[in-house]
Design a protein around this motif. Sequence first.
Motif, PDB file in Angstrom:
ATOM      1  N   ALA A   1       0.773  -1.097  -0.233  1.00  0.00           N
ATOM      2  CA  ALA A   1       0.066   0.454   0.054  1.00  0.00           C
ATOM      3  C   ALA A   1       1.098   1.425   0.040  1.00  0.00           C
ATOM      4  O   ALA A   1       0.264   2.239  -0.817  1.00  0.00           O
TER       5      ALA A   1
ATOM      6  N   GLU B   1       0.936   1.213  -4.550  1.00  0.00           N
ATOM      7  CA  GLU B   1      -0.118   1.935  -4.474  1.00  0.00           C
ATOM      8  C   GLU B   1      -0.562   3.141  -4.040  1.00  0.00           C
ATOM      9  O   GLU B   1      -1.124   4.361  -4.251  1.00  0.00           O
ATOM     10  N   ASN B   2       1.104   3.416  -3.494  1.00  0.00           N
ATOM     11  CA  ASN B   2       0.840   5.035  -2.603  1.00  0.00           C
ATOM     12  C   ASN B   2      -0.339   5.655  -2.273  1.00  0.00           C
ATOM     13  O   ASN B   2      -1.252   6.830  -2.172  1.00  0.00           O
ATOM     14  N   ARG B   3      -1.153   4.862  -1.057  1.00  0.00           N
ATOM     15  CA  ARG B   3      -2.099   4.564  -0.041  1.00  0.00           C
ATOM     16  C   ARG B   3      -2.116   5.227   0.573  1.00  0.00           C
ATOM     17  O   ARG B   3      -2.939   5.700   1.679  1.00  0.00           O
TER      18      ARG B   3
ATOM     19  N   HIS C   1      -1.160   7.195   4.183  1.00  0.00           N
ATOM     20  CA  HIS C   1      -0.740   8.928   4.966  1.00  0.00           C
ATOM     21  C   HIS C   1       0.116   8.943   5.866  1.00  0.00           C
ATOM     22  O   HIS C   1       0.218   9.770   6.302  1.00  0.00           O
TER      23      HIS C   1
ATOM     24  N   ARG D   1       6.966   9.525  -0.280  1.00  0.00           N
ATOM     25  CA  ARG D   1       5.472   9.107  -0.576  1.00  0.00           C
ATOM     26  C   ARG D   1       5.273  10.391  -0.312  1.00  0.00           C
ATOM     27  O   ARG D   1       3.670  10.523   0.568  1.00  0.00           O
TER      28      ARG D   1
ATOM     29  N   THR E   1      -4.546   4.298   5.792  1.00  0.00           N
ATOM     30  CA  THR E   1      -4.678   4.551   4.057  1.00  0.00           C
ATOM     31  C   THR E   1      -5.475   5.641   3.993  1.00  0.00           C
ATOM     32  O   THR E   1      -6.798   5.858   4.252  1.00  0.00           O
ATOM     33  N   ARG E   2      -5.282   6.774   2.719  1.00  0.00           N
ATOM     34  CA  ARG E   2      -6.178   7.612   1.845  1.00  0.00           C
ATOM     35  C   ARG E   2      -7.410   6.966   1.736  1.00  0.00           C
ATOM     36  O   ARG E   2      -8.718   7.856   1.411  1.00  0.00           O
ATOM     37  N   PHE E   3      -7.568   5.881   1.103  1.00  0.00           N
ATOM     38  CA  PHE E   3      -8.775   5.102   0.559  1.00  0.00           C
ATOM     39  C   PHE E   3      -8.355   3.669   0.783  1.00  0.00           C
ATOM     40  O   PHE E   3      -7.532   3.248   0.753  1.00  0.00           O
TER      41      PHE E   3
END
Length: 364
Positions: free
Chosen positions: A274, A278-280, A282, A335, A362-364
């Motif tokens: 992640a 996926e850069n999810r 934060h 990131r 995660t952001r989403f």
Amino acid sequence: MANADEIRAAAESVSGHPGPMLSAYLGVSAEDPENQERAYLLRLREAMERLGVPEGVRRRVRERLEGETHPGARTLAVFAGEDGLLEVYRLNLELPEGFRWGEPYTAPLLLALDAYEPYGAAVIDAERLRYFVVSPLSSGEAAHGYREVDLSPQTPGPRGKSDYDPVSRRSEANIHRYYNELGGIIREATFREGVRRLILAGPKERTAELLGNLPEDVRERVVGEEHVDLGAPEGELLERLEAARREAERRRQRRLLEEIRERGVRGLEPTLKALQEENRVHHLAVLWDLEGEVRWSDAEGLAVTDITAEKSPFSGEPTRVRPLLDALLELAASRGARVDLVRDGENARMLREELGGVAGLTRF
């Protein structure tokens, strides 16, 4: 003393400095029993010898640090190169101790500065209001990095029980007006100093009255009340404020872990995917003493958990072995993810046993 933005800019400049160089994060807190008789200097000397740091660099670092009896910090971030570069940053932050010789390793320093949320402490008694700000940087001038902010001029406060008597010279309306004025002073100092989390300290009746009269946008930043004896020595007062700050940080980390448990990712493989693919993620939570190694691809700046993979599965380029914690910090920095290093107590147990030692929001 340089501010956090200046240190960040300097550290980013070090990142672009040609290597190899020594990057050292040295725990020097006087509160740590492992630092008795400046034992951290021995750890630094041994680490530089083990890494094969050139004698000229070792000598300059030793000369710089060995002449200081009291570093006045919790962590020293040291960067030194063969071309004469020598930068030492004094931090009131605790970072995992580590030593590297090679490419500049500034990720822990930059992440710590980015993640730090400034604390303030408003201390009230019958005579006056005092306001302290805790800096992530250390000047060595005050215990735990507490710097007092000048709030003058101030209006004298209610002095005692007689001031609450309706026939006294200070009516209830005047007392209410006084606390409203204090609320305005605290608000101005809080926003000017960039304080995100505020502690109120003093006699219980004073802090309760003050809390009720703070502007809403300041009240929502209050994270604790500390009932202190204002007749105590200055050092003892600051130690009480620091204990309150640490407890507020413990509660904040607990809320973070509970939120991750509810809707985040946990465990190394899911969290790493992640974060880097996926850069999810934060907000990353990592055990302070996280052990283990991964393979690292310099070509992509990516981690590979298969420790036997000498070539990257992403590009086929060569990989190298790297400490897992180092890789996670660099990935988080690249990131824009915030990092919490969880060290002690129930929070560390929860992260280790329930969340796999590495987890993230995660952001989403």
